[in-house]
Scaffold this active site. Structure first.
Site, mmCIF file in Angstrom:
data_model
loop_
_atom_site.group_PDB
_atom_site.id
_atom_site.type_symbol
_atom_site.label_atom_id
_atom_site.label_comp_id
_atom_site.label_asym_id
_atom_site.label_seq_id
_atom_site.Cartn_x
_atom_site.Cartn_y
_atom_site.Cartn_z
ATOM 1 N N GLN B 126 -1.848 -10.692 1.922
ATOM 2 C CA GLN B 126 -2.169 -9.300 1.623
ATOM 3 C C GLN B 126 -1.195 -9.202 0.201
ATOM 4 O O GLN B 126 0.099 -9.085 0.780
ATOM 5 C CB GLN B 126 -2.059 -8.339 2.850
ATOM 6 C CG GLN B 126 -2.492 -7.272 2.691
ATOM 7 C CD GLN B 126 -2.419 -6.579 4.133
ATOM 8 O OE1 GLN B 126 -3.263 -6.739 4.895
ATOM 9 N NE2 GLN B 126 -1.352 -5.969 4.296
ATOM 10 N N GLY B 127 -1.563 -9.063 -0.608
ATOM 11 C CA GLY B 127 -0.124 -8.580 -1.755
ATOM 12 C C GLY B 127 -0.119 -7.187 -2.250
ATOM 13 O O GLY B 127 -0.975 -6.476 -2.772
ATOM 14 N N SER B 129 3.222 -5.319 -1.204
ATOM 15 C CA SER B 129 4.831 -4.876 -1.624
ATOM 16 C C SER B 129 5.372 -5.448 -2.994
ATOM 17 O O SER B 129 4.720 -6.579 -3.193
ATOM 18 C CB SER B 129 5.745 -5.169 -0.623
ATOM 19 O OG SER B 129 5.525 -4.671 0.664
ATOM 20 N N SER B 161 2.884 -12.384 3.442
ATOM 21 C CA SER B 161 3.041 -13.435 4.420
ATOM 22 C C SER B 161 1.937 -14.234 4.267
ATOM 23 O O SER B 161 0.959 -13.953 3.834
ATOM 24 C CB SER B 161 2.558 -12.439 5.900
ATOM 25 O OG SER B 161 3.686 -11.530 6.236
ATOM 26 N N GLU B 241 -4.301 -1.678 11.925
ATOM 27 C CA GLU B 241 -2.740 -2.151 12.446
ATOM 28 C C GLU B 241 -2.315 -1.544 13.517
ATOM 29 O O GLU B 241 -1.798 -2.526 14.465
ATOM 30 C CB GLU B 241 -1.838 -1.872 11.213
ATOM 31 C CG GLU B 241 -0.501 -2.579 11.577
ATOM 32 C CD GLU B 241 0.492 -1.869 10.639
ATOM 33 O OE1 GLU B 241 1.664 -1.651 11.280
ATOM 34 O OE2 GLU B 241 0.235 -1.257 9.808
ATOM 35 N N GLU B 363 12.697 4.841 9.427
ATOM 36 C CA GLU B 363 12.835 6.110 8.670
ATOM 37 C C GLU B 363 11.673 6.822 8.004
ATOM 38 O O GLU B 363 11.534 8.196 8.218
ATOM 39 C CB GLU B 363 14.045 5.973 7.646
ATOM 40 C CG GLU B 363 15.518 5.720 8.277
ATOM 41 C CD GLU B 363 15.332 4.353 9.104
ATOM 42 O OE1 GLU B 363 14.726 3.242 8.422
ATOM 43 O OE2 GLU B 363 16.360 4.445 9.991
#
Lengths: 273, 379
Positions: B126-127, B129, B161, B241, B363
């Site tokens: 999964q591309g 970030s 990943s 997810e 955060e």
């Protein structure tokens, strides 16, 4: 019970609790059919009534009824209940003796509005599961009440020319509080769906921990005003600490849970798809 | 391997049948805990479960599935994690990749490709970030430009990943400004111009990679959805997810807690520290029980047709907190294991530090909770 009926019950009980506390509220709950509701719809009666006690900050002696019902005893009796530290207390069906200001007199309780008194040791084999679950809902309601007060304050209080709710440090404390309370609520719902003693023990531990966390975060957000006895916060803090100690504190119960899984050599999956 | 003889009618029957099957089919991992070993083991487990039919339950027939509710996939993953058969992070990637294809790929492409993933024949990545786009994913800048019927991609991804093992990639690209200018493609990883460089991680398992795209030509029929659908595609992943994947991870953490209990029994026999340790064990267990109860409720809502939203940020914070507490407890109760004697506890302890970072930092989750759930207004 459908949603409309459920909402009606919630509103009816909320109104009763907003107007009264102690012996007067006991009488009002009797009139509203608390005994029948507990007997016929315990999975509605306990979450609704105990959460509302927390949210409204009122109190009644209904915990005795939950213990009595679980032990097959008639409602209306008073049961000697275990408190943390090996102590025992009775939750009297009367108003607390005219409370002294909490700073005076060593005999006062932390939460002087509650008709609690120390007692001789009671029955060590009491069925506590349902009562722990009930106290869990009460603690959850108390936690929510504190979060509501802190949220309101954060939006209204202005410093450096803007509401303190706009500061990330404040927002994250309130977010942490909501996370803790929502997690505890999930364990309470699980203990309602599968009311085994261990599931109820965990729910009380989670709710006690969540309400203690809520007290810490919310008092910090309320800051100075939350330290005064002129703001409502301190009532909820006193209630949280007292209810946490009753029937085993979060610390006691968590340790018991740890001993249990160590002795079993197994971490039970109590909730399954 | 044979297919299930009778159709399991309920989740409970499915679980019982899977457990029964596992008593006759030992898929235990070998001694190789390297990433190569983990990926090979994952492919082996998927292949066996696919051939036996279990891996196909909970997926629609259009992509080679046998139907039934998504909860069946959660149960299967729990049984896999409880037996420590596959690392849950890479096992669960299927839970976000396959639904994306089902929702966004042209149906023929999904029908052709998804079985390759389910059966363990292929790994996909999964591309998303990029070096300049972490928490602020919508700022991504890998460009895709139209060229006849094709698109030409240039840019760089990171934290991808299993890219070094993958045959395909679900890739987010920039085709126009703003959230509405993100477009997704299904890219073959052997396309000329793609370079993969694994990142060295501190826990020693280099599952993440940088992926470089230099004039990579992607056919137009490999677009997922329409131009500009990429942000919605990324948002649609969250419910997957945060339901089945989380359930698998919780199951894995229960397994590790039991391992800790077993190993602690040995150490406390010599040190007599049981009383003090019970509070820590209990706290770790309570945190796991709490996220399990929460995740159970979330999956119930999803099954009842609810649209999952910002409230799943609470599940995410509870899970990350529970994971770190568990491994902190392991380090406390097995003194020296992480630092000196036990490479598996060491690696998993270090990996648990990432629980509050990946998938949206703790955060960012708290920002979402404050803004969307507590309605505290803008920062």
């Amino acid at each position: 019970m459908d949603t409309a009926e459920h909402d009606l019950i919630v509103e009816t009980f909320r109104k009763a609790m907003t107007g009264s506390s102690g012996a007067a509220l006991d009488a009002a709950l009797d009139e509203l059919g608390w005994a029948d509701l507990l007997a016929e719809e315990p999975d509605t009666a306990i979450p609704v009534v105990f959460t509302l006690l927390g949210e409204t900050g009122s109190h009644a002696s209904v915990l005795n009824d939950v213990v009595a019902q679980a032990g097959g005893e008639p409602l209306g009796t008073t049961v000697t209940l275990p408190f943390t530290g090996g102590r025992w207390v009775r939750w009297e069906r009367a108003d607390a003796p005219a409370a002294q200001p909490p700073s005076e007199g060593a005999g006062d309780l932390l939460d002087p509005t509650l008709p609690l008194r120390l007692a001789e040791p009671g029955d060590p084999d009491l069925h506590l599961a349902a009562a722990r679950r009930a106290l869990g809902w009460w603690l959850l309601g108390t936690g929510r009440a504190m979060l509501a007060l802190a949220r309101e304050h954060a939006l209204a209080r202005t410093q450096f020319g803007r509401p303190i709710a706009s500061f990330q440090a404040v927002r994250h404390r309130l977010a942490e509080t909501l996370v803790a309370l929502e997690g505890a609520e999930a364990t309470l719902n699980a203990a309602t769906a599968s009311p085994e003693p261990f599931t109820c023990l965990l729910a009380k531990a989670a709710a006690g921990r969540a309400s203690l966390d809520a007290a810490r975060h919310c008092q910090q957000v309320l800051a100075g005003i939350g330290f005064t006895a002129e703001h409502d916060f301190h009532h909820h803090l006193r209630r949280t600490l007292t209810l946490d100690g009753l029937l085993g504190s979060a610390r006691d119960l968590t340790r018991q849970a740890g001993a249990h899984i160590r002795e079993q050599g197994h971490a039970p999956r109590l909730i399954n798809l | 391997m044979t297919s299930p003889v009778t159709e399991p009618a309920t989740i409970g029957e499915f679980r019982a049948a899977v457990r029964e099957w596992f008593t006759h089919n030992d898929l235990s991992a070998g001694p190789d805990h390297s990433l190569d070993g983990q990926v090979a083991q994952l492919a082996r487990v998927r292949r066996a479960l696919y051939d036996a039919g279990w891996m196909r339950y909970g997926w629609p027939a259009e992509v080679g599935g046998l139907g039934g509710p998504a909860a069946l996939r959660a149960v299967l993953g729990e049984e896999v994690a409880s037996r420590d058969l596959a690392e849950p992070g890479i096992y669960s990637m299927i839970e976000v990749l396959a639904p994306t294809m089902i929702s966004y790929a042209p149906p023929a492409l999904a029908a052709e490709m998804v079985p390759l993933l389910l059966s363990g024949a292929e790994q996909w990545c999964q591309g998303f970030s990029e070096p300049g786009s972490g928490s602020d994913l919508a700022s991504l800048s890998t460009r895709a430009e139209p060229h006849g019927d094709d698109w030409v991609v240039n840019g760089q991804k990171v934290w991808t990943s299993l890219a070094q093992y993958s045959q395909r990639c679900v890739l987010l690209t920039r085709t126009a400004p703003g959230h509405g200018g993100i477009t997704a493609f299904f890219v073959d990883m052997d396309t000329p111009g793609i370079t993969v460089r694994p990142l060295r991680t501190m826990h020693g398992i280099d599952e993440f990679a940088e992926v470089f795209f230099d004039d990579v030509v992607v056919p137009g029929d490999r677009m997922l959805g329409r131009p500009g659908d990429g942000w919605q595609l990324a948002m649609d992943l969250l419910p997957h997810e945060r339901s089945t994947c989380f359930w698998h991870r919780v199951a894995f953490l229960y397994e590790r807690l039991e391992r800790l209990v077993g190993e602690t029994a040995t150490t406390t026999a010599t040190t007599g520290a049981a009383g003090a340790d019970d509070a820590d064990l209990g706290a770790a267990y309570l945190a796991l029980h709490t996220i399990r109860c929460r995740s159970h409720a979330t999956q119930r809502r999803l099954a009842d047709g609810a649209r999952l939203g910002p409230e799943t940020s609470i599940d995410k914070v509870l899970l990350a907190t529970a994971e770190q507490r568990l491994f902190d407890t392991a380090r406390d109760l097995l003194p020296g294991a992480v630092e000196l004697t036990d490479p598996r506890w060491r690696s998993e302890y270090l990996y648990s530090r990432a629980a509050t970072i990946y998938g949206g930092t703790a955060e960012i989750q708290r920002n979402i909770i404050a803004r969307r759930l507590l309605d505290l207004g803008k920062e």
